[in-house]
Design an enzyme around this catalytic site. Structure first.
Site, PDB file in Angstrom:
ATOM      1  N   TYR A   1      -0.619   3.830  -5.245  1.00  0.00           N
ATOM      2  CA  TYR A   1      -1.237   3.122  -3.920  1.00  0.00           C
ATOM      3  C   TYR A   1       0.312   3.257  -3.297  1.00  0.00           C
ATOM      4  O   TYR A   1       0.370   2.863  -2.381  1.00  0.00           O
ATOM      5  CB  TYR A   1      -2.266   2.676  -3.738  1.00  0.00           C
ATOM      6  CG  TYR A   1      -2.633   2.549  -2.097  1.00  0.00           C
ATOM      7  CD1 TYR A   1      -3.046   3.681  -1.581  1.00  0.00           C
ATOM      8  CD2 TYR A   1      -2.897   0.623  -1.724  1.00  0.00           C
ATOM      9  CE1 TYR A   1      -3.737   4.210  -0.439  1.00  0.00           C
ATOM     10  CE2 TYR A   1      -4.009   1.050  -0.250  1.00  0.00           C
ATOM     11  CZ  TYR A   1      -4.240   2.936   0.109  1.00  0.00           C
ATOM     12  OH  TYR A   1      -4.617   2.941   1.160  1.00  0.00           O
TER      13      TYR A   1
ATOM     14  N   LYS B   1      -1.113  -2.461   4.306  1.00  0.00           N
ATOM     15  CA  LYS B   1      -2.386  -2.555   4.065  1.00  0.00           C
ATOM     16  C   LYS B   1      -2.701  -3.921   3.773  1.00  0.00           C
ATOM     17  O   LYS B   1      -3.056  -4.777   5.234  1.00  0.00           O
ATOM     18  CB  LYS B   1      -3.315  -1.580   3.159  1.00  0.00           C
ATOM     19  CG  LYS B   1      -3.325  -0.120   3.465  1.00  0.00           C
ATOM     20  CD  LYS B   1      -4.486  -0.305   4.603  1.00  0.00           C
ATOM     21  CE  LYS B   1      -4.790   1.633   4.545  1.00  0.00           C
ATOM     22  NZ  LYS B   1      -5.046   2.011   5.877  1.00  0.00           N
TER      23      LYS B   1
END
Length: 255
Positions: free
Chosen positions: A154, A161
């Site tokens: 990720y 995020k």
């Protein structure tokens, strides 16, 4: 009566009918909301997807990295509704180099793109839509994926995020006096187009197997859509700066 009767919503991020944003738009309409969508890039595709909703909504173009489009957003929304009571931020993007497991090699230019589109845009969208909210306020809702830990592959999207989660709390502080709530939904892994663009996404899915106490169906968008609609409604009048996990309880479990 529907949970969103009389509410007007601006929903971003609809790409396909398998996107979280589409599921939210559909459920919101079923609960009585009037919806306006935004799209970016292949607008004809977004318009075609919009026609699959129970009531085909208007679609306007929005590139959150284009200040001119942000500046004109309120006027363009007013061509369809006289204001909004809620906005959904379902936008995220990272260049290929920012995903996939080569965290140390990602150049700043690509990190900057990920942060601008996936993090800073929450503030940009909130400011652009502020003139559309009534004096009684409303709701700003964003989508995240648990950024309290590092996930395989990720990479810089995880960092973006984490920034999004922090930005939502600062926005909650700034917009609270205007009676505007700012919250995020942290969903478990779902098989959306965005998820399929993440190299090694199956490793996310595998992690949920056997660990989420309620179980988790990565093809079912309904739990996220319903939770989002609840946060957009008047039933959370004193909740802001919150991250609501819709992940089958995975986040609360140990090994």
């Amino acid at each position: 009566m529907g949970l969103l009767d009389g509410k007007r919503l601006l929903i971003t991020g609809v790409i396909t009918d398998a996107s979280i944003a589409f599921a939210i738009a559909r459920t919101a309409q079923e609960q009585g909301a009037e919806v306006v969508l935004t799209g970016y890039g292949r607008m004809s595709l977004v318009e075609r997807v919009a026609r699959k909703l129970p009531t085909p909504p208007p679609v306007i173009e929005l590139d959150v990295a284009d200040q001119g489009q942000l500046d004109s957003l309120a006027d363009r929304v007013r061509e369809h509704v006289d204001g909004i009571d809620g906005v959904v931020h379902a936008i995220g993007f990272a260049p290929a180099s920012a995903l996939g497991g080569d965290f140390l090699a990602t150049p700043w230019e690509d990190v900057a793109t990920a942060v601008q589109v996936s993090t800073y845009s929450l503030k940009s969208l909130a400011v652009a839509t502020l003139p559309l909210f009534p004096e009684t306020g409303g709701s700003v809702l964003g989508m995240t994926f648990d950024a309290t830990v590092a996930w395989p592959a990720y990479d810089w999207m995880g960092v973006a995020k984490a920034g999004l989660e922090s930005a939502s709390r600062y926005l909650a502080r700034e917009l609270g006096p205007k009676h505007i709530r700012v919250n995020l939904v942290s969903a478990g892994p779902l098989r959306t187009m965005a998820a399929r663009s993440i190299p090694g996404f199956s490793r996310f899915e595998d992690a949920w197997s056997g660990r989420a106490p309620l179980g988790w169906d990565n093809s079912d968008l309904d739990p996220v859509a319903r939770s989002s609609v609840a946060l957009l409604s008047d039933w959370f009048p004193a909740t802001t700066g919150e991250i609501v996990h819709v992940d089958g309880g995975f986040h609360a479990m140990g090994v």
